[in-house]
Design a protein around this motif. Structure first.
Motif, short mmCIF file in Angstrom:
data_model
loop_
_atom_site.label_atom_id
_atom_site.label_comp_id
_atom_site.label_asym_id
_atom_site.label_seq_id
_atom_site.Cartn_x
_atom_site.Cartn_y
_atom_site.Cartn_z
N ILE A 43 16.95 46.60 -26.24
CA ILE A 43 17.09 45.71 -25.09
C ILE A 43 18.57 45.53 -24.78
O ILE A 43 19.39 45.33 -25.68
N THR A 44 18.91 45.60 -23.49
CA THR A 44 20.32 45.50 -23.09
C THR A 44 20.87 44.10 -23.33
O THR A 44 21.97 43.92 -23.84
N ASP A 62 18.25 36.96 -22.19
CA ASP A 62 19.41 36.11 -21.96
C ASP A 62 20.63 37.01 -21.77
O ASP A 62 20.80 37.99 -22.49
N GLN A 63 21.45 36.69 -20.76
CA GLN A 63 22.66 37.45 -20.40
C GLN A 63 22.36 38.70 -19.58
O GLN A 63 23.28 39.39 -19.15
N ASN A 64 21.07 39.00 -19.35
CA ASN A 64 20.77 40.21 -18.58
C ASN A 64 19.47 40.09 -17.78
O ASN A 64 18.77 41.06 -17.57
N GLY A 65 19.13 38.87 -17.33
CA GLY A 65 17.94 38.70 -16.52
C GLY A 65 16.66 38.90 -17.32
O GLY A 65 16.49 38.34 -18.39
N PHE A 66 15.77 39.74 -16.80
CA PHE A 66 14.53 40.06 -17.52
C PHE A 66 14.19 41.52 -17.26
O PHE A 66 14.70 42.16 -16.33
N SER A 67 13.32 42.05 -18.09
CA SER A 67 12.92 43.45 -17.94
C SER A 67 11.42 43.59 -18.14
O SER A 67 10.77 42.74 -18.75
N ILE A 68 10.86 44.67 -17.60
CA ILE A 68 9.44 44.96 -17.70
C ILE A 68 9.27 46.37 -18.25
O ILE A 68 9.89 47.32 -17.75
N TYR A 69 8.44 46.50 -19.28
CA TYR A 69 8.20 47.79 -19.92
C TYR A 69 6.72 48.15 -19.86
O TYR A 69 5.85 47.28 -19.86
N ASP A 70 6.45 49.44 -19.84
CA ASP A 70 5.09 49.94 -19.95
C ASP A 70 4.64 49.76 -21.40
O ASP A 70 5.30 50.25 -22.32
N ARG A 71 3.52 49.08 -21.62
CA ARG A 71 3.10 48.78 -22.99
C ARG A 71 2.58 50.02 -23.71
O ARG A 71 2.54 50.05 -24.95
N HIS A 72 2.19 51.05 -22.99
CA HIS A 72 1.62 52.24 -23.61
C HIS A 72 2.68 53.30 -23.91
O HIS A 72 2.61 53.97 -24.94
N SER A 91 21.46 35.24 -15.09
CA SER A 91 22.25 35.61 -16.28
C SER A 91 21.78 34.90 -17.54
O SER A 91 22.30 35.19 -18.63
N SER A 92 20.82 33.99 -17.42
CA SER A 92 20.40 33.26 -18.61
C SER A 92 18.91 32.93 -18.56
O SER A 92 18.50 31.79 -18.45
N VAL A 93 18.08 33.98 -18.64
CA VAL A 93 16.63 33.81 -18.60
C VAL A 93 16.12 33.59 -20.02
O VAL A 93 16.38 34.38 -20.92
N LYS A 94 15.37 32.50 -20.21
CA LYS A 94 14.88 32.13 -21.54
C LYS A 94 13.39 32.39 -21.73
O LYS A 94 12.93 32.60 -22.84
N HIS A 95 12.60 32.34 -20.63
CA HIS A 95 11.15 32.53 -20.74
C HIS A 95 10.63 33.30 -19.53
O HIS A 95 11.12 33.13 -18.41
N VAL A 96 9.62 34.14 -19.78
CA VAL A 96 8.89 34.82 -18.70
C VAL A 96 7.40 34.75 -19.02
O VAL A 96 7.00 34.78 -20.19
#
Length: 356
Positions: A43-44, A62-72, A91-96
């Motif tokens: 994770i970046t 945190d420090q890089n927004g959020f990201s979405i990955y393919d679970r498979h 720049s400071s996302v704590k929960h999604v």
């Protein structure tokens, strides 16, 4: 005199080391490992929490927004540092927390003014803001989107709801499924719905009750309909996370490790003496259960696995060291796999062997 003193010091040292080994073995003797690392997703940013669905892994970075990955495939689908229509930095996302039936992602961002956001994911590489709530949202400790949660006070048969813990309360907001992509996605907001004495940290729920960890004050049970406290139990440590298994709840009790509460009588839950486990290194932050096993994220202590075939008496059967998994913040079981949030290694995927 010197020789006697050295002998005494040596004996004491041996006793201390012996006690430490009994308390917290580095590598418990097991025939086969219960869990095994199968994939690491770098994770970046600084991964804080995750949400997992059938096809995706959502990561609050945190420090890089959020990201979405393919679970498979574990491939990156998108990395988001800004939302269309939002002036605030991510720049400071704590929960999604995802609501994929509506192509919505709920985001808790603490850059500038702490805010709860809803992002439209219908165009996954160009996410846009459809809702923003500021005020009363400082220091949120958990946030979840729950579909088909049943009745809530003053509202029947809710289709989906956002629930979060902040300060000493658990709050929720209903989501309007006919929002049409416009502002006003939250249909109705209930402030200070369920009041604790201590700081609410995390929660679980069923059709009748909310179960809430309240840090220094312990564990609460709330009646969902009346919002009244049904039962309460103190913990020796700082109650952060919880995992329910039948009539028992396992508490990640920070400095006091994992503790076990019997809540077969909802009005009188009680802490089972000597049933918990306090590791000699690291703090317990997160727990989850699967089959006859309990998993605990223990920060610098790594990841612990307990046999709970006797649910009132967890037995340590495996430990994944920090040198392998990194500083472990969160564990989540989904579809028979264990997902760990590691400050050092990103998202670590582990297989679970239930045939031992």
């Amino acid at each position: 005199m010197f020789i006697k003193r050295m002998i005494l010091i040596t004996i004491v040292a041996i006793m201390i080391l012996s006690c430490a080994e009994k308390k917290d073995p580095v590598s418990p003797e097991v025939q086969d490992a219960i869990i095994e690392i199968t994939q690491t997703i770098p994770i970046t940013g600084d991964p804080k929490t995750i949400d997992i669905t059938e096809d995706r892994i959502y990561v609050a970075e945190d420090q890089n927004g959020f990201s979405i990955y393919d679970r498979h495939t574990y491939q990156l689908i998108t990395s988001c540092q800004e939302l269309i229509g939002l002036s605030t930095s991510l720049s400071s996302v704590k929960h999604v927390a995802a609501l994929e039936s509506l192509d919505l992602l709920c985001v808790y961002n603490t850059a500038g003014a702490d805010e709860i956001l809803l992002a439209d994911m219908s165009v996954v590489d160009s996410l846009k803001k459809v809702f923003q709530m500021i005020g009363g949202t400082s220091s949120i400790t958990s946030l979840k989107v729950i579909e088909n949660p049943g009745d809530f006070p003053d509202y029947s048969d809710a289709e989906s709801v956002v629930v979060w813990t902040v300060d000493n309360v658990l709050e929720y907001a209903l989501i309007d499924h006919d929002y049409g992509g416009m502002e006003g996605v939250f249909l109705k907001l209930y402030q200070t719905s369920y009041d604790c004495v201590g700081d609410a940290n995390n929660f679980a729920m069923d059709d009748e009750y909310f179960y809430v960890t309240a840090e220094q004050v312990g564990f609460y049970i709330f009646d969902r309909a009346s919002k009244e406290i049904v039962g309460w139990c103190d913990t020796t440590g700082e109650a952060l996370d919880l995992a329910i298994n039948g009539d028992y709840v396992y508490i990640a009790s920070r400095q006091d490790g994992v503790e076990v509460i019997d809540f077969s009588d909802k009005t009188a839950p009680y802490l089972i003496p000597d049933a918990g486990y306090n590791p000699s290194y690291g703090y317990a932050y997160s727990v989850d259960v699967y089959a006859d096993y309990l998993f605990a994220a223990v920060g610098g202590g790594g990841l612990y696995v307990f046999d709970i075939s006797d649910p009132a008496a967890p037995v340590l059967v495996q430990r994944v060291m920090m040198s392998e998994i990194g500083y472990c913040r969160e564990v989540t079981v989904f579809d028979g796999k264990l997902y760990a949030v590691s400050r050092d290694n990103g998202i670590v995927v582990l297989s679970i062997n239930t045939n031992n």
